[in-house]
Design a protein around this motif. Sequence first.
Motif, PDB file in Angstrom:
ATOM      1  N   LEU A   1      37.182  32.666  41.723  1.00 23.05           N
ATOM      2  CA  LEU A   1      38.332  33.567  41.759  1.00 23.05           C
ATOM      3  C   LEU A   1      39.579  32.841  42.281  1.00 23.05           C
ATOM      4  O   LEU A   1      40.683  33.049  41.765  1.00 23.05           O
ATOM      5  CB  LEU A   1      38.029  34.777  42.637  1.00 23.05           C
TER       6      LEU A   1
ATOM      7  N   TRP B   1      39.590  42.010  35.436  1.00 20.55           N
ATOM      8  CA  TRP B   1      40.795  41.847  36.251  1.00 20.55           C
ATOM      9  C   TRP B   1      42.030  41.661  35.360  1.00 20.55           C
ATOM     10  O   TRP B   1      43.088  42.227  35.628  1.00 20.55           O
ATOM     11  CB  TRP B   1      40.635  40.652  37.186  1.00 20.55           C
TER      12      TRP B   1
ATOM     13  N   ILE C   1      42.969  34.810  41.598  1.00 24.44           N
ATOM     14  CA  ILE C   1      42.661  36.238  41.634  1.00 24.44           C
ATOM     15  C   ILE C   1      42.381  36.625  43.087  1.00 24.44           C
ATOM     16  O   ILE C   1      41.509  36.042  43.731  1.00 24.44           O
ATOM     17  CB  ILE C   1      41.440  36.567  40.757  1.00 24.44           C
TER      18      ILE C   1
ATOM     19  N   GLY D   1      43.581  44.722  34.261  1.00 24.55           N
ATOM     20  CA  GLY D   1      44.111  45.586  35.306  1.00 24.55           C
ATOM     21  C   GLY D   1      43.088  46.537  35.886  1.00 24.55           C
ATOM     22  O   GLY D   1      43.448  47.525  36.543  1.00 24.55           O
ATOM     23  N   GLU D   2      41.823  46.264  35.672  1.00 19.71           N
ATOM     24  CA  GLU D   2      40.776  47.151  36.168  1.00 19.71           C
ATOM     25  C   GLU D   2      40.409  46.817  37.617  1.00 19.71           C
ATOM     26  O   GLU D   2      40.572  45.680  38.069  1.00 19.71           O
ATOM     27  CB  GLU D   2      39.533  47.039  35.282  1.00 19.71           C
ATOM     28  N   ARG D   3      39.911  47.821  38.313  1.00 20.91           N
ATOM     29  CA  ARG D   3      39.443  47.635  39.690  1.00 20.91           C
ATOM     30  C   ARG D   3      37.965  47.275  39.639  1.00 20.91           C
ATOM     31  O   ARG D   3      37.155  48.039  39.115  1.00 20.91           O
ATOM     32  CB  ARG D   3      39.674  48.905  40.504  1.00 20.91           C
ATOM     33  N   VAL D   4      37.650  46.110  40.202  1.00 21.00           N
ATOM     34  CA  VAL D   4      36.298  45.553  40.081  1.00 21.00           C
ATOM     35  C   VAL D   4      35.607  45.530  41.438  1.00 21.00           C
ATOM     36  O   VAL D   4      36.179  45.102  42.438  1.00 21.00           O
ATOM     37  CB  VAL D   4      36.350  44.119  39.513  1.00 21.00           C
TER      38      VAL D   4
ATOM     39  N   MET E   1      33.955  39.725  35.551  1.00 21.69           N
ATOM     40  CA  MET E   1      34.926  39.966  36.614  1.00 21.69           C
ATOM     41  C   MET E   1      36.340  39.585  36.191  1.00 21.69           C
ATOM     42  O   MET E   1      37.284  40.369  36.363  1.00 21.69           O
ATOM     43  CB  MET E   1      34.518  39.195  37.871  1.00 21.69           C
ATOM     44  N   THR E   2      36.492  38.390  35.662  1.00 20.39           N
ATOM     45  CA  THR E   2      37.841  37.910  35.324  1.00 20.39           C
ATOM     46  C   THR E   2      38.430  38.665  34.131  1.00 20.39           C
ATOM     47  O   THR E   2      39.639  38.929  34.101  1.00 20.39           O
ATOM     48  CB  THR E   2      37.819  36.406  35.038  1.00 20.39           C
TER      49      THR E   2
ATOM     50  N   MET F   1      39.903  42.367  43.653  1.00 21.71           N
ATOM     51  CA  MET F   1      38.485  42.109  43.460  1.00 21.71           C
ATOM     52  C   MET F   1      37.778  42.347  44.786  1.00 21.71           C
ATOM     53  O   MET F   1      38.113  41.712  45.786  1.00 21.71           O
ATOM     54  CB  MET F   1      38.273  40.667  43.000  1.00 21.71           C
TER      55      MET F   1
ATOM     56  N   TRP G   1      40.951  38.546  46.384  1.00 16.77           N
ATOM     57  CA  TRP G   1      39.642  39.098  46.653  1.00 16.77           C
ATOM     58  C   TRP G   1      39.560  39.588  48.100  1.00 16.77           C
ATOM     59  O   TRP G   1      40.345  39.201  48.959  1.00 16.77           O
ATOM     60  CB  TRP G   1      38.541  38.060  46.411  1.00 16.77           C
TER      61      TRP G   1
END
Length: 258
Positions: A95, A68, A100, A71-74, A64-65, A1, A102
């Motif tokens: 997060l 994530w 998660i 598996g995506e790039r945020v 965002m969560t 993140m 960051w």
Amino acid sequence: MLFVGAGPGDPELVTVAGKKALEMADLVIYAGSLVSLEMLKWCQPKVRLVDSSGLVLEEVMEYMTTAWAKGERVVRLHTGDPSLYGAIREQIGRLMEEEIPWKVIPGVTAAFSAAAGLGLEYTLPEACQTLIFTRASGRIPVPEAEDLAALADHGASLAIYLSASLTEKVSVDLAGAYGKDAPLALVYRSSWPDQKVVWSTPGTLKRDMAGHGLKRQVLILAGPGVEAVAKGLSGERSKLYDGAFAHGFRPAKTGGGS
């Protein structure tokens, strides 16, 4: 993140790291009210773009969560530098609760792009060695000890954010510290194509803002550095390049100042 500082407006002022993050992102949540849309052209065609200007914290975090978990790039794209009025701590806290990871990529804040355009040095030798970032107290209060009048009394350089609608208070507070005729630089949308610089004083601030139609996105600059620019003063020489001053990389040379 990734939290990315979008800079003050000009896409070319985004860091290389910030540009790379946008190029690789699957989801970009951006502050649509302040971020230049030009930099979103660096994103992949498949990227999902979400404007956060109409969202509350819980909605932002849901985007965002969820991304994530897939598996995506945020990328969370903030205006200026995220550490300054960026409200990132509350997002990072959420997060961390979700475990998660960051990272923050810094950006250029408007006070620095404005100084670049004016040829302004906030820290002048023997005149001012302190720059204060602040805002006037309005709908969102500031701590009592950080009232604008108290900060202005230091006589330091001031970069006043988020205060374009509070000109009466700003005028009184700055006049008490710098005098009603002290020069102020009003920088509207620093680094954007429609940037405007208006010179003012505490005594004429409200009139000047209204006369130029400035209602928001105005950075108010005050202090010795602003006065030096307004009056065309060069100020005292720094010791760094003074021939009579020795330091770890250069011995003193005779005839200092030559």
